[in-house]
Design a protein around this motif. Structure first.
Motif, PDB file in Angstrom:
ATOM      1  N   LEU A   1     -20.384 -29.818  29.826  1.00 49.18           N
ATOM      2  CA  LEU A   1     -21.391 -29.064  30.564  1.00 49.18           C
ATOM      3  C   LEU A   1     -22.638 -29.916  30.760  1.00 49.18           C
ATOM      4  N   VAL A   2     -23.202 -29.868  31.954  1.00 51.88           N
ATOM      5  CA  VAL A   2     -24.409 -30.629  32.251  1.00 51.88           C
ATOM      6  C   VAL A   2     -25.538 -29.640  32.548  1.00 51.88           C
ATOM      7  N   MET A   3     -26.582 -29.714  31.733  1.00 53.30           N
ATOM      8  CA  MET A   3     -27.728 -28.821  31.849  1.00 53.30           C
ATOM      9  C   MET A   3     -28.904 -29.571  32.478  1.00 53.30           C
ATOM     10  N   ASP A   4     -29.937 -28.831  32.848  1.00 54.96           N
ATOM     11  CA  ASP A   4     -31.125 -29.444  33.441  1.00 54.96           C
ATOM     12  C   ASP A   4     -32.340 -29.156  32.562  1.00 54.96           C
ATOM     13  N   GLY A   5     -32.300 -29.678  31.327  1.00 49.53           N
ATOM     14  CA  GLY A   5     -33.413 -29.488  30.403  1.00 49.53           C
ATOM     15  C   GLY A   5     -33.248 -28.313  29.461  1.00 49.53           C
ATOM     16  N   THR A   6     -32.107 -27.616  29.544  1.00 48.11           N
ATOM     17  CA  THR A   6     -31.874 -26.457  28.672  1.00 48.11           C
ATOM     18  C   THR A   6     -30.758 -26.723  27.663  1.00 48.11           C
ATOM     19  N   GLY A   7     -30.470 -27.986  27.389  1.00 53.27           N
ATOM     20  CA  GLY A   7     -29.379 -28.349  26.498  1.00 53.27           C
ATOM     21  C   GLY A   7     -29.514 -27.762  25.103  1.00 53.27           C
ATOM     22  N   LYS A   8     -30.697 -27.878  24.492  1.00 50.11           N
ATOM     23  CA  LYS A   8     -30.893 -27.336  23.140  1.00 50.11           C
ATOM     24  C   LYS A   8     -30.711 -25.821  23.136  1.00 50.11           C
ATOM     25  N   GLU A   9     -31.255 -25.166  24.139  1.00 48.91           N
ATOM     26  CA  GLU A   9     -31.108 -23.713  24.257  1.00 48.91           C
ATOM     27  C   GLU A   9     -29.632 -23.335  24.420  1.00 48.91           C
ATOM     28  N   ALA A  10     -28.891 -24.102  25.224  1.00 46.10           N
ATOM     29  CA  ALA A  10     -27.467 -23.824  25.439  1.00 46.10           C
ATOM     30  C   ALA A  10     -26.682 -23.991  24.137  1.00 46.10           C
ATOM     31  N   ILE A  11     -27.005 -25.018  23.378  1.00 43.65           N
ATOM     32  CA  ILE A  11     -26.319 -25.231  22.097  1.00 43.65           C
ATOM     33  C   ILE A  11     -26.531 -24.025  21.185  1.00 43.65           C
ATOM     34  N   GLU A  12     -27.762 -23.571  21.069  1.00 48.14           N
ATOM     35  CA  GLU A  12     -28.056 -22.398  20.233  1.00 48.14           C
ATOM     36  C   GLU A  12     -27.334 -21.158  20.752  1.00 48.14           C
ATOM     37  N   PHE A  13     -27.293 -21.000  22.072  1.00 47.95           N
ATOM     38  CA  PHE A  13     -26.620 -19.861  22.671  1.00 47.95           C
ATOM     39  C   PHE A  13     -25.120 -19.871  22.344  1.00 47.95           C
ATOM     40  N   TYR A  14     -24.457 -21.030  22.502  1.00 46.40           N
ATOM     41  CA  TYR A  14     -23.021 -21.112  22.245  1.00 46.40           C
ATOM     42  C   TYR A  14     -22.705 -21.001  20.752  1.00 46.40           C
ATOM     43  N   GLU A  15     -23.635 -21.427  19.898  1.00 50.39           N
ATOM     44  CA  GLU A  15     -23.450 -21.204  18.461  1.00 50.39           C
ATOM     45  C   GLU A  15     -23.333 -19.702  18.181  1.00 50.39           C
ATOM     46  N   HIS A  16     -24.228 -18.937  18.785  1.00 54.93           N
ATOM     47  CA  HIS A  16     -24.246 -17.485  18.565  1.00 54.93           C
ATOM     48  C   HIS A  16     -23.114 -16.789  19.327  1.00 54.93           C
ATOM     49  N   ALA A  17     -23.001 -17.068  20.624  1.00 57.67           N
ATOM     50  CA  ALA A  17     -22.065 -16.329  21.474  1.00 57.67           C
ATOM     51  C   ALA A  17     -20.605 -16.665  21.178  1.00 57.67           C
ATOM     52  N   LEU A  18     -20.327 -17.935  20.839  1.00 53.99           N
ATOM     53  CA  LEU A  18     -18.940 -18.366  20.654  1.00 53.99           C
ATOM     54  C   LEU A  18     -18.606 -18.735  19.214  1.00 53.99           C
ATOM     55  N   GLY A  19     -19.588 -18.666  18.331  1.00 56.91           N
ATOM     56  CA  GLY A  19     -19.359 -19.100  16.959  1.00 56.91           C
ATOM     57  C   GLY A  19     -19.151 -20.601  16.865  1.00 56.91           C
ATOM     58  N   ALA A  20     -19.728 -21.333  17.806  1.00 57.41           N
ATOM     59  CA  ALA A  20     -19.575 -22.788  17.847  1.00 57.41           C
ATOM     60  C   ALA A  20     -20.260 -23.434  16.646  1.00 57.41           C
ATOM     61  N   LYS A  21     -19.690 -24.536  16.200  1.00 56.95           N
ATOM     62  CA  LYS A  21     -20.271 -25.349  15.133  1.00 56.95           C
ATOM     63  C   LYS A  21     -20.762 -26.652  15.750  1.00 56.95           C
ATOM     64  N   VAL A  22     -22.012 -27.008  15.478  1.00 61.14           N
ATOM     65  CA  VAL A  22     -22.557 -28.257  16.005  1.00 61.14           C
ATOM     66  C   VAL A  22     -22.004 -29.418  15.189  1.00 61.14           C
ATOM     67  N   ILE A  23     -21.279 -30.297  15.853  1.00 59.80           N
ATOM     68  CA  ILE A  23     -20.719 -31.482  15.209  1.00 59.80           C
ATOM     69  C   ILE A  23     -21.707 -32.640  15.302  1.00 59.80           C
ATOM     70  N   GLY A  24     -22.402 -32.729  16.424  1.00 61.07           N
ATOM     71  CA  GLY A  24     -23.387 -33.788  16.624  1.00 61.07           C
ATOM     72  C   GLY A  24     -24.273 -33.489  17.804  1.00 61.07           C
ATOM     73  N   MET A  25     -25.491 -34.032  17.746  1.00 58.50           N
ATOM     74  CA  MET A  25     -26.445 -33.830  18.836  1.00 58.50           C
ATOM     75  C   MET A  25     -27.405 -35.010  18.822  1.00 58.50           C
ATOM     76  N   GLN A  26     -27.651 -35.594  19.997  1.00 57.41           N
ATOM     77  CA  GLN A  26     -28.547 -36.730  20.117  1.00 57.41           C
ATOM     78  C   GLN A  26     -29.419 -36.539  21.354  1.00 57.41           C
ATOM     79  N   THR A  27     -30.712 -36.779  21.206  1.00 58.68           N
ATOM     80  CA  THR A  27     -31.613 -36.694  22.353  1.00 58.68           C
ATOM     81  C   THR A  27     -31.703 -38.067  23.028  1.00 58.68           C
ATOM     82  N   PHE A  28     -32.218 -38.067  24.248  1.00 59.91           N
ATOM     83  CA  PHE A  28     -32.436 -39.335  24.941  1.00 59.91           C
ATOM     84  C   PHE A  28     -33.406 -40.207  24.149  1.00 59.91           C
ATOM     85  N   GLY A  29     -34.388 -39.583  23.490  1.00 62.40           N
ATOM     86  CA  GLY A  29     -35.358 -40.334  22.694  1.00 62.40           C
ATOM     87  C   GLY A  29     -34.749 -41.020  21.482  1.00 62.40           C
TER      88      GLY A  29
END
Length: 138
Positions: free
Chosen positions: A9-37
């Motif tokens: 999925l490609v977001m336009d600045g809402t990536g962190k929000e989408a991750i939190e949403f899918y954690e809640h809505a789908l029971g997703a587990k975050v395996i890894g996350m890296q920012t451009f910085g």
């Protein structure tokens, strides 16, 4: 040689929000996350301040499926509703080249196949049917 296809999925600045949403809505587990910085800097692509907190790559586990996502780099085109791509992950660089070339036929190369800091061969292509693939070698 292994090959996996994952939704990306490609977001336009809402990536962190989408991750939190899918954690809640789908029971997703975050395996890894890296920012451009957090990525190594490239003199060819200076990083604007507003891009530093955008997600460069996120990996979630939803049941048995890997779900990947990122934000666009500021200034890249983004169209809501058309932001799903397919990530093809291969274990063999030669096969990666073959798949990339085959999908490029009568299509459009968005990013030439090249070595990156995370892969010996990574590129993005839109095939002749308008489907965009991110192709990478593990």
């Amino acid at each position: 040689m292994t090959m996996r296809l994952n939704p990306y999925l490609v977001m336009d600045g809402t990536g962190k929000e989408a991750i939190e949403f899918y954690e809640h809505a789908l029971g997703a587990k975050v395996i890894g996350m890296q920012t451009f910085g957090e990525m190594p800097e490239s003199p060819d692509f200076p990083l604007p301040e507003e891009a530093k907190n955008r997600i460069a790559h996120g990996l979630l586990k939803v049941g048995e499926t890997d779900l990947m996502l990122s934000d666009t780099f500021p200034g890249q085109p983004h169209q809501t509703g058309n932001q799903v791509t397919i990530c093809i992950i291969l274990s063999d660089k030669e096969r990666t080249n073959e798949v990339f070339e085959a999908l490029s036929a009568d299509g459009k190369v968005n990013m030439p196949l090249q070595e990156t800091f995370w892969s010996p061969a990574y590129g993005i292509v839109t095939d002749k049917f308008g489907v965009t693939f991110q192709i990478t070698t593990e």
